[in-house]
Design a protein around this motif. Sequence first.
Motif, PDB file in Angstrom:
ATOM      1  N   TYR A  30      -5.129  -1.374  -0.523  1.00 46.46           N
ATOM      2  CA  TYR A  30      -5.525  -1.665  -1.895  1.00 46.46           C
ATOM      3  C   TYR A  30      -6.005  -3.109  -2.057  1.00 46.46           C
ATOM      4  N   THR A  64       1.256  -1.374 -10.743  1.00 46.63           N
ATOM      5  CA  THR A  64       1.653  -0.028 -10.354  1.00 46.63           C
ATOM      6  C   THR A  64       2.543   0.606 -11.414  1.00 46.63           C
ATOM      7  N   GLN A  66       2.299   1.771  -3.518  1.00 42.91           N
ATOM      8  CA  GLN A  66       1.311   2.261  -4.477  1.00 42.91           C
ATOM      9  C   GLN A  66       0.882   3.696  -4.195  1.00 42.91           C
ATOM     10  N   ASN A  67       0.726   4.044  -2.930  1.00 47.90           N
ATOM     11  CA  ASN A  67       0.364   5.420  -2.609  1.00 47.90           C
ATOM     12  C   ASN A  67       1.437   6.399  -3.070  1.00 47.90           C
ATOM     13  N   THR A 124       0.831  -1.202   0.000  1.00 53.49           N
ATOM     14  CA  THR A 124       0.000   0.000   0.000  1.00 53.49           C
ATOM     15  C   THR A 124       0.869   1.257   0.000  1.00 53.49           C
ATOM     16  N   LYS A 140       0.477   8.573  -6.200  1.00 52.50           N
ATOM     17  CA  LYS A 140       0.052   9.814  -5.546  1.00 52.50           C
ATOM     18  C   LYS A 140      -1.391   9.715  -5.045  1.00 52.50           C
ATOM     19  N   ALA A 141      -1.673   8.601  -4.375  1.00 56.32           N
ATOM     20  CA  ALA A 141      -2.991   8.375  -3.781  1.00 56.32           C
ATOM     21  C   ALA A 141      -2.842   8.271  -2.265  1.00 56.32           C
ATOM     22  N   LYS A 142      -3.975   8.162  -1.563  1.00 59.35           N
ATOM     23  CA  LYS A 142      -3.932   8.120  -0.100  1.00 59.35           C
ATOM     24  C   LYS A 142      -4.914   7.083   0.437  1.00 59.35           C
ATOM     25  N   LEU A 143      -4.918   5.911  -0.145  1.00 58.65           N
ATOM     26  CA  LEU A 143      -5.789   4.842   0.343  1.00 58.65           C
ATOM     27  C   LEU A 143      -5.146   4.146   1.536  1.00 58.65           C
ATOM     28  N   SER A 144      -5.978   3.647   2.449  1.00 61.18           N
ATOM     29  CA  SER A 144      -5.435   2.921   3.601  1.00 61.18           C
ATOM     30  C   SER A 144      -5.039   1.500   3.219  1.00 61.18           C
TER      31      SER A 144
END
Length: 265
Positions: A154, A227, A143-144, A140, A148-152
């Motif tokens: 995936y 990714t 990938q964040n 995670t 450039k994402a902010k998921l807790s």
Amino acid sequence: MINNKKVVAVLPAYNAEKTLQRTVDEIPPSVDTIILVDDHSTDETAALAKRLGLHVHVHERNRGYGGNQKTCYTLALDAGADIVVMLHPDYQYSPLLVEPMASMIAFGVYDIVLGSRILGGGAIRGGMPRHKYVANRALTLVQNLALKAKLSEYHTGFRAYSRELLMSLPLEANSDDFVFDNQLLAQCICLGARMGEISCPTRYFPEASSINFRRSTIYGLGVLKTTADCLAARLGLYRKPIFDFPPLQLKPQPVSVSPTLKEVQ
């Protein structure tokens, strides 16, 4: 229905006879239709699902986890779903959260909602093996940072989608294996979909489905490849078929639209 939108729950099943009853009993009445796709199980999953009154489709051969979901979403859209909630029938995730997840889409807040095992810090308490927790957090983080994402996380198998989002994704190009889930999230990020999360308690017990170390390793490598492919598509380096989007179905938002969404249009 929720806010005049039809809600369909899809259950991708494989040998789920022991946990199906408990799962179905907790699905809220706001769900209009429950579709179970049996991936050529060797137990009585399909027979039990029919006795429970579910809409049942049985694969003549095992198509894999991703292949099962492809059938699930096709059937749900054909049934007129405005919102599709994917719930594993192994009772690992709480069916009681189907309604709040679907509501976040029905009222136009998000295009996709994830039931996160990480939010709230209950994954380890729920029995998630520590090596899987560490791998979850590491992948995670990668990938964040890369996307450039902010998921807790995936890697949850509990998700709700809008009809428009599902119609905007080239799902048939995705893998038929477990990495399907991760490819779908990468597609959502690349597309600029509005993504939300809700804390979901998880349960690990003998009847709950889980993949072995070898398949977990293959999955992890697939996540890294997905990714890289997503990043390459966003940078214009190359574009794999899973990021070759059909004509856009998502409606632009009146307040702000992400640059990625504008580019796709």
